[in-house]
Design a protein around this motif. Structure first.
Motif, PDB file in Angstrom:
ATOM      1  N   LEU A 108       0.831  -1.203   0.000  1.00 12.10           N
ATOM      2  CA  LEU A 108       0.000   0.000   0.000  1.00 12.10           C
ATOM      3  C   LEU A 108       0.869   1.257   0.000  1.00 12.10           C
ATOM      4  O   LEU A 108       0.637   2.181  -0.783  1.00 12.10           O
ATOM      5  N   ALA A 109       1.870   1.292   0.865  1.00 10.90           N
ATOM      6  CA  ALA A 109       2.780   2.446   0.900  1.00 10.90           C
ATOM      7  C   ALA A 109       3.512   2.591  -0.433  1.00 10.90           C
ATOM      8  O   ALA A 109       3.665   3.704  -0.960  1.00 10.90           O
ATOM      9  N   GLU A 110       3.940   1.480  -0.991  1.00 14.88           N
ATOM     10  CA  GLU A 110       4.696   1.496  -2.243  1.00 14.88           C
ATOM     11  C   GLU A 110       3.829   1.974  -3.407  1.00 14.88           C
ATOM     12  O   GLU A 110       4.295   2.731  -4.258  1.00 14.88           O
ATOM     13  N   ILE A 111       2.567   1.560  -3.453  1.00 13.94           N
ATOM     14  CA  ILE A 111       1.717   1.948  -4.584  1.00 13.94           C
ATOM     15  C   ILE A 111       1.369   3.440  -4.526  1.00 13.94           C
ATOM     16  O   ILE A 111       1.179   4.077  -5.560  1.00 13.94           O
ATOM     17  N   ILE A 112       1.320   3.994  -3.325  1.00 18.66           N
ATOM     18  CA  ILE A 112       1.105   5.440  -3.203  1.00 18.66           C
ATOM     19  C   ILE A 112       2.317   6.187  -3.763  1.00 18.66           C
ATOM     20  O   ILE A 112       2.173   7.166  -4.503  1.00 18.66           O
ATOM     21  N   LEU A 113       3.507   5.707  -3.446  1.00 18.10           N
ATOM     22  CA  LEU A 113       4.726   6.285  -4.030  1.00 18.10           C
ATOM     23  C   LEU A 113       4.720   6.105  -5.546  1.00 18.10           C
ATOM     24  O   LEU A 113       5.049   7.039  -6.294  1.00 18.10           O
ATOM     25  N   LEU A 114       4.336   4.921  -6.010  1.00 19.11           N
ATOM     26  CA  LEU A 114       4.246   4.661  -7.453  1.00 19.11           C
ATOM     27  C   LEU A 114       3.312   5.670  -8.122  1.00 19.11           C
ATOM     28  O   LEU A 114       3.653   6.245  -9.159  1.00 19.11           O
ATOM     29  N   LEU A 115       2.147   5.886  -7.546  1.00 17.04           N
ATOM     30  CA  LEU A 115       1.182   6.820  -8.131  1.00 17.04           C
ATOM     31  C   LEU A 115       1.767   8.225  -8.213  1.00 17.04           C
ATOM     32  O   LEU A 115       1.618   8.906  -9.233  1.00 17.04           O
ATOM     33  N   LEU A 116       2.453   8.638  -7.178  1.00 17.89           N
ATOM     34  CA  LEU A 116       3.099   9.957  -7.185  1.00 17.89           C
ATOM     35  C   LEU A 116       4.124  10.062  -8.314  1.00 17.89           C
ATOM     36  O   LEU A 116       4.148  11.050  -9.070  1.00 17.89           O
ATOM     37  N   VAL A 117       4.949   9.040  -8.474  1.00 16.42           N
ATOM     38  CA  VAL A 117       5.971   9.066  -9.529  1.00 16.42           C
ATOM     39  C   VAL A 117       5.326   8.991 -10.915  1.00 16.42           C
ATOM     40  O   VAL A 117       5.798   9.636 -11.862  1.00 16.42           O
ATOM     41  N   ILE A 118       4.237   8.252 -11.052  1.00 18.20           N
ATOM     42  CA  ILE A 118       3.516   8.208 -12.331  1.00 18.20           C
ATOM     43  C   ILE A 118       2.992   9.601 -12.682  1.00 18.20           C
ATOM     44  O   ILE A 118       3.091  10.043 -13.839  1.00 18.20           O
ATOM     45  N   LEU A 119       2.423  10.296 -11.700  1.00 15.12           N
ATOM     46  CA  LEU A 119       1.923  11.655 -11.946  1.00 15.12           C
ATOM     47  C   LEU A 119       3.053  12.586 -12.375  1.00 15.12           C
ATOM     48  O   LEU A 119       2.889  13.381 -13.314  1.00 15.12           O
ATOM     49  N   ILE A 120       4.199  12.477 -11.723  1.00 15.94           N
ATOM     50  CA  ILE A 120       5.365  13.287 -12.112  1.00 15.94           C
ATOM     51  C   ILE A 120       5.794  12.922 -13.528  1.00 15.94           C
ATOM     52  O   ILE A 120       6.049  13.799 -14.358  1.00 15.94           O
ATOM     53  N   PRO A 138      -4.796   6.561 -18.662  1.00 14.11           N
ATOM     54  CA  PRO A 138      -5.314   5.256 -18.222  1.00 14.11           C
ATOM     55  C   PRO A 138      -4.460   4.621 -17.116  1.00 14.11           C
ATOM     56  O   PRO A 138      -4.990   3.983 -16.201  1.00 14.11           O
ATOM     57  N   TYR A 139      -3.161   4.808 -17.189  1.00 16.06           N
ATOM     58  CA  TYR A 139      -2.230   4.303 -16.172  1.00 16.06           C
ATOM     59  C   TYR A 139      -2.529   4.954 -14.816  1.00 16.06           C
ATOM     60  O   TYR A 139      -2.630   4.283 -13.787  1.00 16.06           O
ATOM     61  N   ILE A 140      -2.693   6.274 -14.826  1.00 16.32           N
ATOM     62  CA  ILE A 140      -3.008   7.008 -13.599  1.00 16.32           C
ATOM     63  C   ILE A 140      -4.329   6.508 -13.017  1.00 16.32           C
ATOM     64  O   ILE A 140      -4.430   6.240 -11.812  1.00 16.32           O
ATOM     65  N   LEU A 141      -5.332   6.381 -13.864  1.00 16.59           N
ATOM     66  CA  LEU A 141      -6.645   5.932 -13.386  1.00 16.59           C
ATOM     67  C   LEU A 141      -6.589   4.517 -12.824  1.00 16.59           C
ATOM     68  O   LEU A 141      -7.171   4.225 -11.771  1.00 16.59           O
ATOM     69  N   TRP A 142      -5.885   3.627 -13.520  1.00 19.27           N
ATOM     70  CA  TRP A 142      -5.809   2.235 -13.084  1.00 19.27           C
ATOM     71  C   TRP A 142      -5.030   2.100 -11.773  1.00 19.27           C
ATOM     72  O   TRP A 142      -5.447   1.368 -10.874  1.00 19.27           O
ATOM     73  N   VAL A 143      -3.927   2.814 -11.647  1.00 14.65           N
ATOM     74  CA  VAL A 143      -3.138   2.726 -10.413  1.00 14.65           C
ATOM     75  C   VAL A 143      -3.869   3.422  -9.259  1.00 14.65           C
ATOM     76  O   VAL A 143      -3.750   2.996  -8.112  1.00 14.65           O
ATOM     77  N   THR A 144      -4.642   4.449  -9.550  1.00 11.07           N
ATOM     78  CA  THR A 144      -5.487   5.046  -8.514  1.00 11.07           C
ATOM     79  C   THR A 144      -6.494   4.009  -8.013  1.00 11.07           C
ATOM     80  O   THR A 144      -6.667   3.830  -6.796  1.00 11.07           O
ATOM     81  N   PHE A 145      -7.132   3.323  -8.938  1.00  7.53           N
ATOM     82  CA  PHE A 145      -8.065   2.256  -8.558  1.00  7.53           C
ATOM     83  C   PHE A 145      -7.332   1.142  -7.807  1.00  7.53           C
ATOM     84  O   PHE A 145      -7.803   0.660  -6.769  1.00  7.53           O
ATOM     85  N   ALA A 146      -6.165   0.744  -8.295  1.00  3.69           N
ATOM     86  CA  ALA A 146      -5.385  -0.311  -7.647  1.00  3.69           C
ATOM     87  C   ALA A 146      -4.962   0.108  -6.239  1.00  3.69           C
ATOM     88  O   ALA A 146      -4.906  -0.723  -5.330  1.00  3.69           O
ATOM     89  N   SER A 147      -4.683   1.383  -6.050  1.00  2.00           N
ATOM     90  CA  SER A 147      -4.340   1.887  -4.719  1.00  2.00           C
ATOM     91  C   SER A 147      -5.523   1.747  -3.773  1.00  2.00           C
ATOM     92  O   SER A 147      -5.374   1.290  -2.633  1.00  2.00           O
ATOM     93  N   PHE A 148      -6.682   2.141  -4.258  1.00  2.00           N
ATOM     94  CA  PHE A 148      -7.906   2.028  -3.453  1.00  2.00           C
ATOM     95  C   PHE A 148      -8.214   0.564  -3.148  1.00  2.00           C
ATOM     96  O   PHE A 148      -8.592   0.208  -2.028  1.00  2.00           O
ATOM     97  N   LEU A 149      -8.019  -0.286  -4.130  1.00  2.00           N
ATOM     98  CA  LEU A 149      -8.230  -1.721  -3.943  1.00  2.00           C
ATOM     99  C   LEU A 149      -7.238  -2.280  -2.923  1.00  2.00           C
ATOM    100  O   LEU A 149      -7.621  -3.029  -2.013  1.00  2.00           O
ATOM    101  N   THR A 150      -5.979  -1.911  -3.047  1.00  2.00           N
ATOM    102  CA  THR A 150      -4.951  -2.366  -2.103  1.00  2.00           C
ATOM    103  C   THR A 150      -5.284  -1.890  -0.688  1.00  2.00           C
ATOM    104  O   THR A 150      -5.163  -2.665   0.280  1.00  2.00           O
TER     105      THR A 150
END
Length: 157
Positions: A108-120, A138-150
């Motif tokens: 969960l912590a890692e995917i939040i970091l991933l989402l931040l780096v994807i946005l950058i 689509p990547y941003i949307l999917w990882v946002t959903f994956a973060s919520f799922l995680t």
């Protein structure tokens, strides 16, 4: 800008290769560990994930190709490449942390970091090539959903 098919193929192959490594990390756990986890009602069926990720990897591979084609005009091209590679490493790492190590909280912590780096990464790409940045949506949307799922899987387990 002259089309370079080999560069496009290599760019897409790199991202699909990352996806294949992630798939290897998840393969056993998807059959054994993942089914016994408590999951939220909105958890997609397992067959959705390979199609979603394959599409996303192709799109980000195309985005990288578009940026690579303009590399001579990018002042900080090594930094741009570093950001791109960092998000790919974080993307792959999540699969290992969640599915291989079974560390949901760390994932969960890692995917939040991933989402931040994807946005950058999307922002940096957008400044170089509008379409390259937009292909990250689509990547941003999917990882946002994956973060919520995680997050929900973490809470439920």
């Amino acid at each position: 800008m002259k089309f370079k098919p080999l560069a496009l193929i290599l760019s897409i192959a790199l991202t699909l290769g990352i996806g294949a490594l992630g798939g290897w990390a998840t393969a056993q756990s998807v059959k054994t560990w993942y089914p016994i986890l408590n999951k939220p009602s909105f958890n997609p069926p397992n067959w959705v994930f390979p199609y979603a990720w394959t599409t996303i990897y192709i799109l980000i591979g195309i985005a990288a190709y578009l940026v690579w084609m303009k590399r001579d005009k990018i002042v900080h091209f090594p930094r741009t490449v570093a950001i791109y590679l960092i998000q790919l490493v974080l993307n792959l790492s999540w699969s290992f942390i969640f599915f291989y190590l079974h560390e949901i909280g760390f994932a969960l912590a890692e995917i939040i970091l991933l989402l931040l780096v994807i946005l950058i990464n999307a922002y940096v790409f957008y400044k170089i090539d509008k379409w390259a940045g937009l292909l990250f949506i689509p990547y941003i949307l999917w990882v946002t959903f994956a973060s919520f799922l995680t997050y929900n899987i973490f809470i439920l387990n």
